[in-house]
Design an enzyme around this catalytic site. Sequence first.
Site, PDB file in Angstrom:
ATOM      1  N   GLY A   1      48.927  27.248  -2.429  1.00  0.00           N
ATOM      2  CA  GLY A   1      48.644  25.903  -1.912  1.00  0.00           C
ATOM      3  C   GLY A   1      47.643  25.158  -2.786  1.00  0.00           C
TER       4      GLY A   1
ATOM      5  N   GLY B   1      44.417  27.093  -2.655  1.00  0.00           N
ATOM      6  CA  GLY B   1      44.674  28.430  -3.205  1.00  0.00           C
ATOM      7  C   GLY B   1      44.780  28.419  -4.718  1.00  0.00           C
TER       8      GLY B   1
ATOM      9  N   HIS C   1      32.494  22.881  11.771  1.00  0.00           N
ATOM     10  CA  HIS C   1      33.133  22.262  10.607  1.00  0.00           C
ATOM     11  C   HIS C   1      34.185  21.245  11.046  1.00  0.00           C
ATOM     12  CE1 HIS C   1      34.904  21.591   6.716  1.00  0.00           C
ATOM     13  NE2 HIS C   1      36.087  21.988   7.171  1.00  0.00           N
TER      14      HIS C   1
HETATM   15  P1  NAI Z   1      48.471  23.428   1.304  1.00  0.00           P
HETATM   16  O1  NAI Z   1      49.578  23.012   2.206  1.00  0.00           O
HETATM   17  O2  NAI Z   1      48.407  22.818  -0.047  1.00  0.00           O
HETATM   18  O3  NAI Z   1      48.507  25.017   1.121  1.00  0.00           O
HETATM   19  C1  NAI Z   1      48.645  25.887   2.175  1.00  0.00           C
HETATM   20  C2  NAI Z   1      49.417  27.093   1.664  1.00  0.00           C
HETATM   21  O4  NAI Z   1      49.519  28.034   2.733  1.00  0.00           O
HETATM   22  C3  NAI Z   1      50.852  26.753   1.214  1.00  0.00           C
HETATM   23  O5  NAI Z   1      51.073  27.241  -0.100  1.00  0.00           O
HETATM   24  C4  NAI Z   1      51.723  27.454   2.234  1.00  0.00           C
HETATM   25  O6  NAI Z   1      52.953  27.922   1.691  1.00  0.00           O
HETATM   26  C5  NAI Z   1      50.816  28.607   2.646  1.00  0.00           C
HETATM   27  N1  NAI Z   1      51.164  29.216   3.912  1.00  0.00           N
HETATM   28  C6  NAI Z   1      51.623  28.638   5.047  1.00  0.00           C
HETATM   29  N2  NAI Z   1      51.848  29.568   5.991  1.00  0.00           N
HETATM   30  C7  NAI Z   1      51.503  30.759   5.447  1.00  0.00           C
HETATM   31  C8  NAI Z   1      51.504  32.090   5.919  1.00  0.00           C
HETATM   32  N3  NAI Z   1      51.911  32.397   7.156  1.00  0.00           N
HETATM   33  N4  NAI Z   1      51.094  33.060   5.092  1.00  0.00           N
HETATM   34  C9  NAI Z   1      50.703  32.766   3.838  1.00  0.00           C
HETATM   35  N5  NAI Z   1      50.673  31.531   3.323  1.00  0.00           N
HETATM   36  C10 NAI Z   1      51.080  30.533   4.128  1.00  0.00           C
HETATM   37  O7  NAI Z   1      47.110  23.196   2.095  1.00  0.00           O
HETATM   38  P2  NAI Z   1      45.621  23.179   1.498  1.00  0.00           P
HETATM   39  O8  NAI Z   1      45.275  21.781   1.131  1.00  0.00           O
HETATM   40  O9  NAI Z   1      45.499  24.231   0.485  1.00  0.00           O
HETATM   41  O10 NAI Z   1      44.769  23.536   2.825  1.00  0.00           O
HETATM   42  C11 NAI Z   1      44.847  24.810   3.421  1.00  0.00           C
HETATM   43  C12 NAI Z   1      44.017  24.851   4.697  1.00  0.00           C
HETATM   44  O11 NAI Z   1      42.617  24.698   4.383  1.00  0.00           O
HETATM   45  C13 NAI Z   1      44.333  23.735   5.686  1.00  0.00           C
HETATM   46  O12 NAI Z   1      44.361  24.264   6.999  1.00  0.00           O
HETATM   47  C14 NAI Z   1      43.165  22.771   5.535  1.00  0.00           C
HETATM   48  O13 NAI Z   1      42.939  22.009   6.695  1.00  0.00           O
HETATM   49  C15 NAI Z   1      42.043  23.737   5.270  1.00  0.00           C
HETATM   50  N6  NAI Z   1      40.846  23.146   4.658  1.00  0.00           N
HETATM   51  C16 NAI Z   1      39.641  23.706   4.978  1.00  0.00           C
HETATM   52  C17 NAI Z   1      38.463  23.214   4.457  1.00  0.00           C
HETATM   53  C18 NAI Z   1      37.153  23.837   4.825  1.00  0.00           C
HETATM   54  O14 NAI Z   1      36.112  23.264   4.490  1.00  0.00           O
HETATM   55  N7  NAI Z   1      37.121  24.989   5.481  1.00  0.00           N
HETATM   56  C19 NAI Z   1      38.471  22.031   3.554  1.00  0.00           C
HETATM   57  C20 NAI Z   1      39.791  21.570   3.226  1.00  0.00           C
HETATM   58  C21 NAI Z   1      40.932  22.100   3.783  1.00  0.00           C
END
Ligand code: NAI
Length: 373
Positions: free
Chosen positions: A19, A22, A215
């Site tokens: 992602g 990631g 958060h």
């Molecule tokens: P993204 O959609 O670009 O990437 C998410 C990845 O997770 C995708 O590659 C997808 O195929 C994969 N995925 C989905 N279901 C899965 C599963 N069951 N097993 C393994 N992989 C799976 O999203 P992004 O932008 O990378 O964000 C990821 C998460 O991080 C979101 O929930 C977002 O809200 C959160 N986030 C948290 C922050 C924090 O400060 N803690 C800040 C920004 C985002």
Amino acid sequence: MPSFVDSNALKISIIGAAGGIGQAMCLLLKAQLHTLIPNDANSDPKEMNMHIHMALYDVNNDAVRGVATDLSHIDTPVTLSSHSPNDAEGLRDCLIDTDLIVVPAGFPRKPGMTRDDLFIKNAEIISGLADNIAAYCDMSKIFILLISNPVNSLIPLMGQRLVHHHPSSDIERRIMGVTKLDIVRASTFLHQLSITDGIEKRTNNMPEIPVIGGHSGDTIIPLFSRAKIYPKLSRAQIKYLIHRVQTGGDEVVKAKNGQGSATLSMALAAHKVVMKFSSLLLGLRKSIHGIYYVSLWSHSKNQPICSDSNILIPLIDGCKYFAIPVYINKQGTYAIEYQIIEKMADFERSSLLPNSISKIKANIETGLAYSRQ
Ligand code: NAI
């Protein structure tokens, strides 16, 4: 792709590696992790058997294989493997023998969404992942760093799922919600303002601002009263800074206009956290200190996570999960810097804190209710 995992390696499993967060985080880690290992004449890495392996997993089969192959050409000694549901035992192979699990798996926000709107979809992902972690990992040693949103609800959910499978485990001491991006933002926004508003001369030193609470939105409590230049800040400037940190994620979601939420700044924040945990798990440090959204209560043992919880929980009106500075050793959280609550400025304690606590409590209940289903 060859994999070089040996029993002495530090294995880091990244779930959701293909992602936005990631990929960028894996790039930073592949480029930087080996710099943790001492490389002087008296500490030959081979003799010390220090080797770091990154196991990348994503449900997007082709993407994760491509990302791992691409990264594997980078000239550092950190080794890589890729895993996906296309492999017979994809998730198992990624998780088995792991030391540290980093989870940026799940749906990000689109404009107009709150982090809570992500709960149902991401709860399903995190719940399923927790069941696999419970099946394949050593509950007495692994650490989990959860990035997926909403962190406030998913940490209680993941903890409860793992405790459900391993009722006597102390795993809740080693599950951390990653809130580092809020800290990175607070530091950046204060630095920017102090220069643009002419409070300080341009400097390359970034201020360190603790951010506690939760958060999401106004559960985020940036403590600008801890800044050296606090006495020089006006009320309006403090108000602006707090609001900007609390809505920093919205700024990015809006700018990306449907293409996701913060990925690059989040990857940098997560990279900082993973580097710290890796130094602990490699045995280079006995203990680390940082702010994470943690459980203050061991639900498996029905007792405080550590003795400091007894002091902190009443200070935060009975809330049992909170982002707070903690001390961590290989067994997990062992001390909590609860004094940070006592040192808050009056306006922070009387207005920001109660508002945050009441919302975090509701978020916790959402996570716990799902785990009871
Ligand atoms: P993204 O959609 O670009 O990437 C998410 C990845 O997770 C995708 O590659 C997808 O195929 C994969 N995925 C989905 N279901 C899965 C599963 N069951 N097993 C393994 N992989 C799976 O999203 P992004 O932008 O990378 O964000 C990821 C998460 O991080 C979101 O929930 C977002 O809200 C959160 N986030 C948290 C922050 C924090 O400060 N803690 C800040 C920004 C985002």
